[in-house]
Design an enzyme around this catalytic site. Structure first.
Site, short mmCIF file in Angstrom:
data_model
loop_
_atom_site.label_atom_id
_atom_site.label_comp_id
_atom_site.label_asym_id
_atom_site.label_seq_id
_atom_site.Cartn_x
_atom_site.Cartn_y
_atom_site.Cartn_z
N ASP A 163 0.92 -1.14 0.00
CA ASP A 163 0.00 0.00 0.00
C ASP A 163 0.95 1.19 0.00
OD1 ASP A 163 -1.40 2.30 0.93
OD2 ASP A 163 -3.04 0.98 1.51
N HIS A 164 1.08 1.86 -1.13
CA HIS A 164 2.19 2.82 -1.22
C HIS A 164 2.04 3.98 -0.23
CE1 HIS A 164 -0.49 5.13 -3.89
NE2 HIS A 164 0.33 6.15 -3.75
N HIS A 216 -5.81 2.77 1.23
CA HIS A 216 -5.04 3.90 1.78
C HIS A 216 -5.73 4.57 2.98
CE1 HIS A 216 -3.01 3.14 -1.89
NE2 HIS A 216 -3.75 3.90 -2.68
C1 BG6 Z 1 -3.62 4.78 -6.23
C2 BG6 Z 1 -4.96 4.86 -6.91
O1 BG6 Z 1 -3.59 3.69 -5.35
O2 BG6 Z 1 -3.39 5.97 -5.49
C3 BG6 Z 1 -5.03 6.08 -7.81
O3 BG6 Z 1 -5.18 3.70 -7.68
C4 BG6 Z 1 -4.66 7.33 -7.04
O4 BG6 Z 1 -6.31 6.23 -8.39
C5 BG6 Z 1 -3.36 7.14 -6.29
O5 BG6 Z 1 -4.54 8.39 -7.97
C6 BG6 Z 1 -3.07 8.32 -5.38
O6 BG6 Z 1 -1.77 8.21 -4.89
P1 BG6 Z 1 -0.92 9.48 -4.51
O7 BG6 Z 1 0.37 8.93 -4.00
O8 BG6 Z 1 -0.79 10.32 -5.76
O9 BG6 Z 1 -1.71 10.22 -3.47
#
Ligand code: BG6
Length: 490
Positions: free
Chosen positions: A179-180, A242
């Site tokens: 989960d980045h 997230h």
């Molecule tokens: C991803 C989603 O997990 O997270 C995307 O699939 C979203 O739709 C993205 O744009 C948002 O990540 P960040 O790091 O740009 O907030």
């Protein structure tokens, strides 16, 4: 000082894809540049396309073109990369891949360690994992680990199936579910703010906190991902993973130790304490939106339904706002509000902890209102922490005025590591703290599935917010009915 990661061969499935090019190669490069990677590493790029090593290395160099000014030899970095054309459905290809990895292991003296990274379409995750095991690729000398990208299933049932499939090939402690958001510096900071300061933990409960607000807003629409997104929607794309991860980090009990099992156990307990919604409650706790056309930075933009790959009468939400109640001793009665959407006014992710009002306002007779104290954790883009307090107005009178104390990460002049950089390093080091346990996946799907079901069966009155705004009015009403409002984000 961070140590070097152990020696390893990193096998990337989906090596020609968007994720690999945009995130994985630049992150590996940054680790390499910052001397965090062992010199004994090689990357095997695996994908269908018939590329030569040279083509592949040229792609790698393109993906790190932004780092041209570094005093680092990009060719030397790219020399660690090797391409292996691959058709995932043919078992014989796995044996070839095994031999190839063994050769590279000898060449780079990688101690027999293997990291398998699934950066491709999720329907391949299970079958490839099973074949890696059945074809002996996991019977290696060193460790082997599996990294899985989201989406991790589409609902509880499919997530369970996937867990079972990959669980037959890899044990839970070998599986690293990404989960980045967990790799973002300021998300990791939640733990430090809470557990390395004496002043917050005593207040971190329902006696002192009125509500918690987590906003993750994006300016971009669905762009080229319409086909995927129309099947997913904001609830599955952002809330199931997230947003719920942030809720659990904010709400968990202090772990006994900073050990992956201890931390994840505490997060799991939060998910278990979530008040489960019944179908009849869904629309009182969660609201949805879909963007219409509008204006972003002075430019006219299309509606969601006009995007490529999206049905012209799509019922998919591009915005969600909702309220989680955590029914345990610490949090009973404190709403955790979340809000996320595409095509909103700003790109920002922020957490606001709103403290309860004081029992009385001594300054009332002077006509002063006293604002509640807020602790704001700014996750992106402007990383930092702000505390909103009240202090004396600079005046002849003793009157009160709101002030803000800021910590701005940018003032430190140090570059923040990218989320993927941190996560790849952790995985190579065998630290799964910032990865998602299968129980977390299951519990969050269970919660979210009830909402999906109701929303799938009820046609929404979409579109209901203009591009470039803060979402539909229902999101404002959600808090107003509890006597709160959304704090403006930075
Ligand atoms: C991803 C989603 O997990 O997270 C995307 O699939 C979203 O739709 C993205 O744009 C948002 O990540 P960040 O790091 O740009 O907030």
């Amino acid at each position: 000082m961070t140590r070097h990661t152990p020696r390893a061969i990193i096998v990337i499935f989906g090596a020609t894809g968007d994720l690999a090019n945009r995130k994985l190669y630049p992150s590996l490069y940054r680790l390499y540049r910052n001397h965090k990677l062992s010199d004994h590493f090689a990357v095997v790029g695996v994908a269908r396309r018939p590329l030569t090593n040279e083509d592949f290395r040229n792609n790698i160099k393109k993906s790190i073109a932004d780092f041209q000014d570094d005093p680092i030899d990009h060719d030397a970095f790219a020399a660690h990369f090797h391409y292996n054309p691959f058709d995932a459905q043919h078992l014989s290809e796995y044996q070839k891949l095994d031999n190839f990895i063994n050769q590279l292991d000898d060449k780079h003296q990688a101690d027999g360690n293997r990291l398998f990274y699934m950066a491709m379409a999720p329907n391949f995750f299970g079958p490839i994992a099973a074949n890696l095991k059945s074809q002996g690729l996991t019977d290696n000398r060193g460790w082997s680990r599996l990294v899985i990208e989201k989406p991790f299933g589409h609902n509880y049932e499919t997530a369970q199936q996937l867990n079972e499939q990959i669980g037959q090939a890899f044990s839970e402690d070998q599986i690293y579910r990404i989960d980045h958001y967990l790799g973002k510096q300021m998300v990791q900071n939640i733990e430090i703010v809470r557990f390395a300061n004496a002043m917050f933990e005593p207040l971190w409960n329902n006696q002192y906190i009125a509500n918690v607000q987590i906003t993750s807003s994006e300016v971009l629409g669905v762009e080229e991902r319409g086909r995927y997104y129309d099947e997913s929607g904001a609830l599955r794309d952002m809330v199931q993973n997230h947003m719920l991860q942030i809720v659990s980090l904010l709400a968990m009990e202090p772990p006994a130790k900073l050990h992956p099992d201890e931390v994840r156990y505490e997060k799991i307990k939060v998910l278990r304490s979530l008040r489960q919604l019944e179908e009849k409650d869904v629309n009182a706790y969660f609201v949805r939106g879909q963007y219409d056309q509008g204006e972003i930075a002075g430019k006219a933009v299309d509606s969601y339904r006009d995007s490529n790959g999206v049905a012209s009468d799509s019922n998919t939400e591009t915005f969600v706002a909702g309220k989680f109640m955590i029914d345990n001793f610490r949090w009973a009665g404190v709403p955790f509000y979340v809000r996320t959407g595409k095509r909103m006014a700003k790109k920002a992710t922020e957490i606001v902890i709103q403290f309860k009002d004081l029992p009385i306002n001594l300054y009332k007779d002077k006509g002063d209102t006293i604002d509640p104290n807020l602790l704001v954790i700014r996750i992106q883009p402007d990383e930092g922490i702000t505390m909103h307090l009240n202090a004396k107005k600079t005046d002849y009178e003793t009157t009160s005025t709101p002030i803000a104390m800021h910590y701005n990460k940018a003032d430190q002049n140090t570059e923040s590591p990218e989320a993927y950089e941190v996560l790849i390093k952790d995985c190579l080091n065998g630290d799964s703290t910032s990865f998602v346990h299968s129980d977390e996946v299951s519990l969050s799907w269970k919660f979210v599935d009830v909402i999906s079901k109701v929303w799938m069966n009820e046609k929404a009155d979409f579109p209901n917010y203009q591009s470039g705004t803060n979402g539909p009015t229902q999101a404002t009403e959600l808090l107003a009915q509890d006597g709160f409002h959304w704090w403006e984000i930075n």
